[in-house]
Design a protein around this motif. Structure first.
Motif, mmCIF file in Angstrom:
data_model
loop_
_atom_site.group_PDB
_atom_site.id
_atom_site.type_symbol
_atom_site.label_atom_id
_atom_site.label_comp_id
_atom_site.label_asym_id
_atom_site.label_seq_id
_atom_site.Cartn_x
_atom_site.Cartn_y
_atom_site.Cartn_z
ATOM 1 N N HIS A 10 0.822 -1.212 0.000
ATOM 2 C CA HIS A 10 0.000 0.000 0.000
ATOM 3 C C HIS A 10 0.858 1.266 0.000
ATOM 4 C CE1 HIS A 10 -3.275 -2.795 0.604
ATOM 5 N NE2 HIS A 10 -4.058 -1.809 0.184
ATOM 6 N N LYS A 13 1.300 1.714 -3.571
ATOM 7 C CA LYS A 13 0.042 2.187 -4.169
ATOM 8 C C LYS A 13 -0.188 3.665 -3.851
ATOM 9 C CE LYS A 13 -2.452 -2.201 -4.310
ATOM 10 N NZ LYS A 13 -3.638 -2.941 -3.836
ATOM 11 N N ALA A 14 0.251 4.104 -2.685
ATOM 12 C CA ALA A 14 0.058 5.509 -2.294
ATOM 13 C C ALA A 14 0.771 6.450 -3.260
ATOM 14 C CB ALA A 14 0.563 5.734 -0.871
ATOM 15 N N LYS A 15 1.835 5.966 -3.875
ATOM 16 C CA LYS A 15 2.579 6.786 -4.842
ATOM 17 C C LYS A 15 1.764 7.043 -6.106
ATOM 18 C CE LYS A 15 7.011 5.040 -3.204
ATOM 19 N NZ LYS A 15 8.177 4.220 -3.518
ATOM 20 N N LEU A 17 -1.510 7.816 -6.035
ATOM 21 C CA LEU A 17 -2.675 8.646 -5.726
ATOM 22 C C LEU A 17 -2.679 9.867 -6.636
ATOM 23 C CD1 LEU A 17 -2.656 8.454 -1.836
ATOM 24 C CD2 LEU A 17 -4.402 7.527 -3.347
ATOM 25 N N THR A 21 -5.347 14.615 -4.523
ATOM 26 C CA THR A 21 -5.351 14.195 -3.117
ATOM 27 C C THR A 21 -5.020 15.411 -2.260
ATOM 28 O OG1 THR A 21 -4.607 11.994 -3.768
ATOM 29 C CG2 THR A 21 -4.380 12.569 -1.447
ATOM 30 N N LYS A 26 -2.641 13.694 2.585
ATOM 31 C CA LYS A 26 -1.221 13.356 2.436
ATOM 32 C C LYS A 26 -0.502 13.422 3.784
ATOM 33 C CE LYS A 26 -0.858 14.968 -2.331
ATOM 34 N NZ LYS A 26 -0.338 16.030 -3.212
ATOM 35 N N LEU A 29 -1.364 10.356 5.855
ATOM 36 C CA LEU A 29 -0.557 9.219 5.387
ATOM 37 C C LEU A 29 0.889 9.352 5.854
ATOM 38 C CD1 LEU A 29 -1.836 8.661 1.741
ATOM 39 C CD2 LEU A 29 -2.283 7.241 3.751
ATOM 40 N N TYR A 33 2.740 6.689 8.188
ATOM 41 C CA TYR A 33 3.902 5.996 7.630
ATOM 42 C C TYR A 33 5.102 6.135 8.561
ATOM 43 C CZ TYR A 33 7.472 4.433 4.397
ATOM 44 O OH TYR A 33 8.513 3.742 3.827
ATOM 45 N N TYR A 75 -2.807 3.047 8.087
ATOM 46 C CA TYR A 75 -2.239 3.520 6.821
ATOM 47 C C TYR A 75 -2.868 2.771 5.640
ATOM 48 C CZ TYR A 75 1.289 4.706 3.304
ATOM 49 O OH TYR A 75 1.928 5.142 2.170
ATOM 50 N N LYS A 78 -6.407 3.903 5.086
ATOM 51 C CA LYS A 78 -6.476 5.242 4.498
ATOM 52 C C LYS A 78 -6.116 5.198 3.010
ATOM 53 C CE LYS A 78 -7.055 9.709 4.872
ATOM 54 N NZ LYS A 78 -8.396 10.252 5.098
ATOM 55 N N VAL A 79 -5.101 4.443 2.627
ATOM 56 C CA VAL A 79 -4.726 4.339 1.212
ATOM 57 C C VAL A 79 -5.881 3.721 0.424
ATOM 58 C CG1 VAL A 79 -3.178 3.236 -0.455
ATOM 59 C CG2 VAL A 79 -2.239 4.292 1.604
#
Length: 92
Positions: A10, A13-15, A17, A21, A26, A29, A33, A75, A78-79
């Protein structure tokens, strides 16, 4: 898949978004993180004129005391939420 692997997946994957966003999301997250990977905030609070780093520090401080596992789980949640919102917005 274990929590650590799910978290790392994840984080990748967040990269992806979208640009849309919000900074608030952000920062959430970022704080989760850092809490998951480092633990409680361990640096001095940046000065008032360093607004970007100060906001990041405050986001991390906001989740102080969460366990590594809890921060990872939050986290991931949220992602997933942000990716679902981005997908829904893309189909309308």
């Amino acid at each position: 898949m274990g929590l650590q692997e799910d978290f790392e997946e994840h984080a990748e994957k967040a990269k992806t978004l979208p640009e849309s966003t919000t900074n608030e999301d952000k920062l959430v997250l970022y704080g989760l993180y850092k809490q998951a990977t480092v633990g409680d905030v361990n640096t001095p609070k940046p000065g008032v004129f360093n607004m970007r780093d100060r906001a990041k520090w405050c986001a991390w401080e906001a989740v102080k005391g969460k366990s590594k596992e809890e921060a990872m789980s939050d986290y991931i949640t949220k992602v997933k939420q942000l990716l679902e919102e981005a997908a829904a917005a893309g189909t309308s």
